[in-house]
Scaffold this motif. Structure first.
Motif, PDB file in Angstrom:
ATOM      1  N   ARG A 231       0.843  -1.198   0.000  1.00 41.20           N
ATOM      2  CA  ARG A 231       0.000   0.000   0.000  1.00 41.20           C
ATOM      3  C   ARG A 231       0.886   1.258   0.000  1.00 41.20           C
ATOM      4  NH1 ARG A 231      -3.979  -0.710   4.585  1.00 41.20           N
ATOM      5  NH2 ARG A 231      -5.018  -2.280   3.336  1.00 41.20           N
ATOM      6  N   PHE A 232       1.959   1.183   0.857  1.00 45.01           N
ATOM      7  CA  PHE A 232       2.878   2.328   0.952  1.00 45.01           C
ATOM      8  C   PHE A 232       3.551   2.603  -0.409  1.00 45.01           C
ATOM      9  CE2 PHE A 232       7.268   3.794   1.568  1.00 45.01           C
ATOM     10  CZ  PHE A 232       6.999   5.048   2.104  1.00 45.01           C
ATOM     11  N   GLN A 233       4.034   1.497  -1.051  1.00 45.30           N
ATOM     12  CA  GLN A 233       4.712   1.638  -2.363  1.00 45.30           C
ATOM     13  C   GLN A 233       3.766   2.255  -3.404  1.00 45.30           C
ATOM     14  OE1 GLN A 233       7.718   1.074  -3.553  1.00 45.30           O
ATOM     15  NE2 GLN A 233       8.672   0.264  -1.684  1.00 45.30           N
ATOM     16  N   ILE A 234       2.486   1.756  -3.392  1.00 41.37           N
ATOM     17  CA  ILE A 234       1.510   2.284  -4.371  1.00 41.37           C
ATOM     18  C   ILE A 234       1.287   3.779  -4.136  1.00 41.37           C
ATOM     19  CG2 ILE A 234      -0.929   2.231  -5.114  1.00 41.37           C
ATOM     20  CD1 ILE A 234      -0.824  -0.805  -4.721  1.00 41.37           C
ATOM     21  N   GLY A 235       1.133   4.137  -2.818  1.00 37.18           N
ATOM     22  CA  GLY A 235       0.914   5.564  -2.487  1.00 37.18           C
ATOM     23  C   GLY A 235       2.063   6.428  -2.971  1.00 37.18           C
ATOM     24  N   THR A 236       3.311   5.968  -2.705  1.00 39.53           N
ATOM     25  CA  THR A 236       4.498   6.745  -3.097  1.00 39.53           C
ATOM     26  C   THR A 236       4.556   6.940  -4.620  1.00 39.53           C
ATOM     27  OG1 THR A 236       5.629   5.632  -1.306  1.00 39.53           O
ATOM     28  CG2 THR A 236       7.017   6.878  -2.828  1.00 39.53           C
ATOM     29  N   ARG A 237       4.322   5.846  -5.377  1.00 39.93           N
ATOM     30  CA  ARG A 237       4.377   5.914  -6.854  1.00 39.93           C
ATOM     31  C   ARG A 237       3.292   6.850  -7.401  1.00 39.93           C
ATOM     32  NH1 ARG A 237       8.696   3.379  -6.135  1.00 39.93           N
ATOM     33  NH2 ARG A 237       9.276   5.502  -6.669  1.00 39.93           N
ATOM     34  N   LEU A 238       2.069   6.736  -6.778  1.00 40.25           N
ATOM     35  CA  LEU A 238       0.973   7.607  -7.258  1.00 40.25           C
ATOM     36  C   LEU A 238       1.298   9.076  -6.996  1.00 40.25           C
ATOM     37  CD1 LEU A 238      -2.332   5.665  -6.392  1.00 40.25           C
ATOM     38  CD2 LEU A 238      -1.318   6.077  -8.630  1.00 40.25           C
ATOM     39  N   ASP A 239       1.928   9.346  -5.818  1.00 41.33           N
ATOM     40  CA  ASP A 239       2.333  10.742  -5.523  1.00 41.33           C
ATOM     41  C   ASP A 239       3.340  11.227  -6.559  1.00 41.33           C
ATOM     42  OD1 ASP A 239       0.729  10.911  -3.398  1.00 41.33           O
ATOM     43  OD2 ASP A 239       2.308  10.623  -1.854  1.00 41.33           O
ATOM     44  N   ALA A 240       4.304  10.316  -6.891  1.00 40.81           N
ATOM     45  CA  ALA A 240       5.338  10.694  -7.882  1.00 40.81           C
ATOM     46  C   ALA A 240       4.688  11.003  -9.234  1.00 40.81           C
ATOM     47  CB  ALA A 240       6.354   9.574  -8.031  1.00 40.81           C
ATOM     48  N   ILE A 241       3.687  10.114  -9.633  1.00 46.45           N
ATOM     49  CA  ILE A 241       2.999  10.362 -10.916  1.00 46.45           C
ATOM     50  C   ILE A 241       2.262  11.697 -10.857  1.00 46.45           C
ATOM     51  CG2 ILE A 241       1.095   9.553 -12.398  1.00 46.45           C
ATOM     52  CD1 ILE A 241       2.057   6.685 -11.801  1.00 46.45           C
ATOM     53  N   ASN A 242       1.626  11.953  -9.724  1.00 39.80           N
ATOM     54  CA  ASN A 242       0.927  13.233  -9.549  1.00 39.80           C
ATOM     55  C   ASN A 242       1.877  14.415  -9.711  1.00 39.80           C
ATOM     56  OD1 ASN A 242      -1.406  14.564  -9.166  1.00 39.80           O
ATOM     57  ND2 ASN A 242      -1.205  14.697  -6.927  1.00 39.80           N
ATOM     58  N   ASP A 243       3.099  14.268  -9.097  1.00 42.16           N
ATOM     59  CA  ASP A 243       4.101  15.350  -9.212  1.00 42.16           C
ATOM     60  C   ASP A 243       4.475  15.593 -10.681  1.00 42.16           C
ATOM     61  OD1 ASP A 243       4.118  15.757  -6.562  1.00 42.16           O
ATOM     62  OD2 ASP A 243       6.033  14.702  -6.154  1.00 42.16           O
ATOM     63  N   CYS A 244       4.631  14.453 -11.435  1.00 37.53           N
ATOM     64  CA  CYS A 244       4.983  14.585 -12.873  1.00 37.53           C
ATOM     65  C   CYS A 244       3.914  15.414 -13.587  1.00 37.53           C
ATOM     66  CB  CYS A 244       5.066  13.220 -13.552  1.00 37.53           C
ATOM     67  SG  CYS A 244       6.461  12.272 -13.021  1.00 37.53           S
ATOM     68  N   PHE A 245       2.627  15.076 -13.344  1.00 33.45           N
ATOM     69  CA  PHE A 245       1.536  15.811 -14.022  1.00 33.45           C
ATOM     70  C   PHE A 245       1.520  17.285 -13.608  1.00 33.45           C
ATOM     71  CE2 PHE A 245      -0.308  11.685 -15.225  1.00 33.45           C
ATOM     72  CZ  PHE A 245      -0.665  11.994 -16.534  1.00 33.45           C
ATOM     73  N   ARG A 246       1.750  17.553 -12.299  1.00 28.59           N
ATOM     74  CA  ARG A 246       1.721  18.945 -11.822  1.00 28.59           C
ATOM     75  C   ARG A 246       2.828  19.764 -12.520  1.00 28.59           C
ATOM     76  NH1 ARG A 246       4.519  20.830  -8.266  1.00 28.59           N
ATOM     77  NH2 ARG A 246       5.000  18.869  -7.244  1.00 28.59           N
ATOM     78  N   GLU A 247       4.041  19.148 -12.520  1.00 27.28           N
ATOM     79  CA  GLU A 247       5.174  19.842 -13.184  1.00 27.28           C
ATOM     80  C   GLU A 247       4.855  20.128 -14.660  1.00 27.28           C
ATOM     81  OE1 GLU A 247       9.237  18.219 -13.270  1.00 27.28           O
ATOM     82  OE2 GLU A 247       8.900  17.930 -11.101  1.00 27.28           O
ATOM     83  N   PHE A 248       4.267  19.081 -15.298  1.00 27.62           N
ATOM     84  CA  PHE A 248       3.931  19.226 -16.721  1.00 27.62           C
ATOM     85  C   PHE A 248       2.919  20.363 -16.921  1.00 27.62           C
ATOM     86  CE2 PHE A 248       1.100  18.145 -20.295  1.00 27.62           C
ATOM     87  CZ  PHE A 248       2.021  18.139 -21.320  1.00 27.62           C
ATOM     88  N   ARG A 249       1.856  20.352 -16.026  1.00 27.31           N
ATOM     89  CA  ARG A 249       0.827  21.403 -16.159  1.00 27.31           C
ATOM     90  C   ARG A 249       1.450  22.786 -15.978  1.00 27.31           C
ATOM     91  NH1 ARG A 249      -2.526  17.969 -13.324  1.00 27.31           N
ATOM     92  NH2 ARG A 249      -2.053  19.093 -11.407  1.00 27.31           N
ATOM     93  N   GLU A 250       2.382  22.903 -14.964  1.00 27.19           N
ATOM     94  CA  GLU A 250       3.007  24.215 -14.705  1.00 27.19           C
ATOM     95  C   GLU A 250       3.816  24.696 -15.913  1.00 27.19           C
ATOM     96  OE1 GLU A 250       3.384  23.853  -9.878  1.00 27.19           O
ATOM     97  OE2 GLU A 250       5.223  23.779 -11.110  1.00 27.19           O
ATOM     98  N   ARG A 251       4.631  23.763 -16.435  1.00 30.39           N
ATOM     99  CA  ARG A 251       5.467  24.126 -17.602  1.00 30.39           C
ATOM    100  C   ARG A 251       4.590  24.528 -18.792  1.00 30.39           C
ATOM    101  NH1 ARG A 251       9.463  20.041 -16.471  1.00 30.39           N
ATOM    102  NH2 ARG A 251       8.356  18.601 -17.850  1.00 30.39           N
ATOM    103  N   GLU A 252       3.547  23.701 -19.042  1.00 30.81           N
ATOM    104  CA  GLU A 252       2.669  23.974 -20.199  1.00 30.81           C
ATOM    105  C   GLU A 252       1.889  25.279 -20.005  1.00 30.81           C
ATOM    106  OE1 GLU A 252       2.012  22.141 -23.458  1.00 30.81           O
ATOM    107  OE2 GLU A 252       4.039  22.162 -22.648  1.00 30.81           O
ATOM    108  N   GLY A 253       1.481  25.514 -18.722  1.00 30.45           N
ATOM    109  CA  GLY A 253       0.732  26.752 -18.416  1.00 30.45           C
ATOM    110  C   GLY A 253       1.596  27.973 -18.731  1.00 30.45           C
TER     111      GLY A 253
END
Ligand SMILES: Nc1nc2c(ncn2[C@@H]2O[C@H](COP(=O)(O)OP(=O)(O)OP(=O)(O)O)[C@@H](O)[C@H]2O)c(=O)[nH]1
Length: 451
Positions: A231-253
């Motif tokens: 569960r911990f590993q899944i949470g960490t990976r999902l947070d990392a994926i979320n960070d990737c999308f946030r960074e992408f949105r910021e750059r694209e914005g």
């Protein structure tokens, strides 16, 4: 954009200038002849003047070099001024300045100078000066006043050259301006293309990061037995994926807002360019119209005729439909000016111009060729038809009613007609019409002759 339109305008203006340059060449050659003619006429009036005239005669056979000509002109001016001082000669009275001499063939220097003024196609701004000069030439009855007319003519030609140079400068600056704007737009487009590549690279980086996190998540699912750890590993990976999308949105914005700013500033520039282009086009059209209009009469001038006949000649070469012209010259116009004054002469020219326009067919074209000469282009008319219309025009002119100083003034015109024949050019047809016109004059005037 509209660069084709600008290029077209630029080339049309260059063509016009080419024509004007060749016209200046013929004026220059006439001026050389005139200087020679004036020199001959003035010879014998004064020894000092003769010496200067010899210098001028030698100089006009060489290339036009202001460094050589200027001292000669000032020497000649001083010598002419010297003529104004009383002096006794066997053919002059003590106080009278030398009268205008006549050349052997009977045409006076005065009428050569007057023909020269008529030949110059002046820019609209100088029309009034040319008209005044024409008057001065007509009234000049001494060598001194003729010499002063010669100086005024030189000034007029210089002004005209400057006006043409200014026109070239304006066109070049417009071209530089438009080229600058086009460069700016090209740079904008390359920035947009580069920006698009950045957007693609950002998308690929996001894809790679998400794929990596998914692979790590898959590995963890295989390796970890403990459900809490999983569960911990899944949470960490999902947070990392979320960070990737946030960074992408910021750059694209950020990229998108920079793009909007650039697009808005480009839109404003294009709008400004369009406004400038429309204003320049209006002023060029106005200039163009003025350059082809005889402002005194308010009808097409010789430049307009030359454009018209060139186009008519080209279509004649293709279609072979008949095409004729008529050169119309008012008879004894000098005596109208001399008797009733130039203002009356101008009025006669205006009324005749209007009458010609009124009595030709709608497809025909009338222009003032220069001085007291008009020209008509008969589109689709053979010799017989052109002669018939010309004779009608001649009789309409004869019937016009002119009054000056409460007297009826009789005005007639002589007309030379010529049609295009195989191998003809606008020049050769004009020469035939002009020759026919002179035959009409020699034959007693107030008649039409086919050339
Ligand atoms: N009033 C006026 N006179 C002009 C104008 N343009 C040319 N002229 C005059 O027209 C006259 C033409 O004279 P000439 O070339 O001797 O010819 P003409 O007296 O008509 O004689 P013919 O043509 O032989 O019948 C000159 O005196 C010019 O000064 C103009 O715009 N207004």
């Amino acid at each position: 954009m509209d660069n084709q339109l600008w290029e077209g305008k630029y080339h049309a203006a260059l063509e016009r200038m080419d024509r004007e340059v060749s016209q200046w060449r013929s004026v220059e050659s006439l001026l050389r002849q005139l200087v020679g003619c004036l020199g001959q006429a003035a010879r014998g009036a004064h020894d000092e003047l003769d010496r200067h005239l010899d210098g001028v005669r030698d100089a006009i056979h060489g290339p036009a070099d202001p460094a050589i000509l200027e001292p000669l002109v000032s020497g000649l001016t001083d010598a002419v001024a010297g003529l104004q001082r009383p002096r006794v000669a066997h053919h002059e009275t003590a106080d009278a300045p030398p009268r205008v001499a006549r050349t052997e063939n009977g045409s006076s220097v005065q009428s050569a100078l007057s023909r020269l003024v008529d030949r110059i196609l002046v820019v609209p701004r100088l029309t009034e000066r040319a008209a005044n000069l024409r008057r001065d030439v007509a009234n000049a009855d001494t060598l001194v006043s003729l010499a002063s007319c010669g100086e005024k003519l030189a000034d007029l030609i210089n002004e005209q050259r400057l006006a043409l140079q200014r026109e070239i400068d304006t066109l070049q600056s417009i071209l530089r301006h438009v080229t600058g704007r086009l460069d700016e737009m090209t740079r904008h487009m390359s920035r947009e293309l580069a920006d698009q590549s950045t957007g693609e690279a950002n998308g690929q980086a996001l894809d790679a990061s998400v794929a990596n996190e998914m692979r790590l998540l898959g590995d963890a699912a295989l390796e970890v037995d403990d459900i809490t750890e999983l569960r911990f590993q899944i949470g960490t990976r999902l947070d990392a994926i979320n960070d990737c999308f946030r960074e992408f949105r910021e750059r694209e914005g950020a990229r998108l807002s920079a793009y909007r700013e650039r697009a808005e500033s480009m839109r404003l520039r294009v709008e400004q360019l369009e406004t400038e282009r429309a204003a320049l086009q209006r002023s060029l059209e106005r200039e163009h119209e003025l350059a082809q209009t005889d402002t005194m009469i308010g009808m097409p001038n010789r430049l307009a005729y030359e454009k018209r006949i060139e186009a008519a000649h080209e279509s004649w070469l293709v279609t072979g439909h008949p095409l004729s012209i008529a050169a119309i010259d008012i008879d004894h116009f000098k005596s109208i000016n001399d008797t009733y004054g130039h203002t009356a002469g101008d009025a006669v020219l205006r009324i005749i111009g209007q009458a010609l326009v009124k009595h030709v067919r709608p497809c025909d074209f009338v222009a003032r060729y220069g001085g007291e000469e008009f020209i008509v282009v008969f589109d689709g008319a053979d010799e017989a038809e052109a002669l018939q219309v010309s004779d009608r025009l001649r009789s309409k002119i004869q019937l016009l009613s002119f009054h000056a100083s409460r007297q009826h003034v009789r005005v007639t015109a002589s007309i030379g007609v010529a049609r295009f024949m195989p191998g003809d050019t606008p020049r050769s047809v004009f020469e035939r019409a002009d020759l026919a016109l002179y035959t009409a004059k020699n034959g007693g005037r107030n008649r039409c002759v086919v050339g």
